[in-house]
Every structure is written in structure tokens, then in C-alpha cells.
Write an enzyme that holds these catalytic residues in place. Structure first.
Site, PDB file in Angstrom:
ATOM      1  N   GLU A   1     -22.249  23.537  -8.370  1.00  0.00           N
ATOM      2  CA  GLU A   1     -21.767  23.190  -7.031  1.00  0.00           C
ATOM      3  C   GLU A   1     -22.024  21.728  -6.669  1.00  0.00           C
ATOM      4  O   GLU A   1     -21.187  21.082  -6.048  1.00  0.00           O
ATOM      5  CB  GLU A   1     -22.465  24.105  -6.021  1.00  0.00           C
ATOM      6  N   ASP A   2     -23.187  21.208  -7.056  1.00  0.00           N
ATOM      7  CA  ASP A   2     -23.610  19.900  -6.568  1.00  0.00           C
ATOM      8  C   ASP A   2     -23.686  18.785  -7.604  1.00  0.00           C
ATOM      9  O   ASP A   2     -24.163  17.694  -7.291  1.00  0.00           O
ATOM     10  CB  ASP A   2     -24.987  20.026  -5.893  1.00  0.00           C
TER      11      ASP A   2
END
Length: 185
Positions: free
Chosen positions: A81-82
Site C-alpha cells: 500500500e505504501d
């Protein structure tokens, strides 16, 4: 009183986990992988990002989670996600089960659809999400943006707290948390 979790670094946390050495070595790999990918990222209050990942792990160990894939997924839950890490890289390194758990808790562009999808997640993925959100909201008052505090509180009550209904420890923790931060409602 609200129980909080704090993890500063892996060398300090590792011996406190009371897990078999073989599992700790498997966690070593996950922590190294996540640390490399998250590198210099920090949380909104300025702490190193990896502390959040270790807090989520600490929560799961505290609630007696022993499944090593679930524990590794907790450490890796934000890497896709990051960062620029792909789910394929997670699967290649940690296997399909860890990758599947990471996939369940990886936010999509449609936040509401993502939150709805969590209702159908397998129990292990729900545990990872509950530990993740616990780490995020246990010190919600330290978030630098008051409006974000309020919206995150509301989202947690609406979409995450129901995930705790089948887990008494998380259910009790989030009930206490809701009372502690009720001023944000």
C-alpha cells in the site's frame, strides 16, 4: 484504562515476544524486508514507520496469535500500500498465504469498497486489520490534524469496530477506546 502498545525497534521487541526461535527467525526476515521497503518513511507524528508495524505485531502476540503467517502479514501489511513493493514480491519472498493476507488489508482507491470488503475477510486478515487500526488509533490525539482525528474516529467506529465482534479482547479494547476518544464523535 486504555491499554496501549509501543514498539521502538526490532532488537528491543524481539526477545520480549516469547515465540519459538524458528518463528523469530521468520519474523526477522519480514522485519528486514519491511524496514528496507519503508526505509525513511515516518508516521504523521514523526516516528519511524516501522514502529507502527512492530506495534501491530505486538498486539497480535499479546492476544495470543501464534500463526507465523499472520504475524508476518502484520509486519508486512503496508508494504504494498505504501511503497513500490508489489504483491508478487511479497508472494515470492513469503509465500502465497502471507501475500493473500497482505492483499486483504491493502487499501484500494475506493476506500468504502475496501472497508466493505473487510467484512468478508478471513479471520486472520481481520486480526491483522484490527491490530493495524489499534496501532493507528491508540494515540489518535497525537495526529497533527484535528479534522483527521474526527474522521478517523468515525470511520473506525463505523467500519472497523464491527470486525472485532467475534474477538472478545479486541471487542473490549475498542469499546474502551471509543469511550476514551468519544469527544471526537
Amino acid at each position: 484504562m486504555l491499554q496501549t502498545f509501543e514498539a521502538t525497534d526490532w532488537p528491543t521487541l524481539r526477545p520480549a515476544l516469547s515465540l519459538p526461535e524458528a518463528d523469530l527467525r521468520r519474523l526477522d526476515e519480514a522485519v528486514e524486508f519491511a524496514t528496507r521497503w519503508h526505509a525513511t518513511q515516518t508516521r504523521p507524528a514523526g516516528e519511524p514507520y516501522v514502529e507502527h508495524l512492530l506495534e501491530a505485531l505486538s498486539v497480535l502476540v499479546a492476544v495470543k496469535t501464534t500463526d507465523i503467517d499472520t504475524l508476518r502479514a502484520a509486519v508486512l501489511h503496508d508494504v504494498v500500500e505504501d511503497t513500490n513493493c508489489t504483491l508478487a514480491e511479497v508472494e515470492e519472498t513469503f509465500g502465497p498465504r502471507v501475500a493473500t493476507l497482505v492483499d486483504w488489508v491493502t487499501k484500494t482507491d475506493d476506500r468504502e469498497a475496501y472497508l466493505q470488503r473487510l467484512q468478508e475477510a478471513p479471520p486472520e486478515a481481520r486480526l491483522v486489520k484490527l491490530a493495524d487500526r489499534l496501532s493507528n488509533v491508540q494515540r489518535l490525539n497525537t495526529h497533527p490534524r484535528p479534522e483527521k482525528q474526527r474522521t478517523y474516529y468515525a470511520e473506525t467506529v463505523r467500519s472497523i469496530v464491527p470486525l472485532a465482534n467475534n474477538h472478545p479482547w479486541f471487542k473490549d479494547w475498542f469499546k474502551t477506546w471509543e469511550r476514551t476518544f468519544a469527544h471526537l464523535s
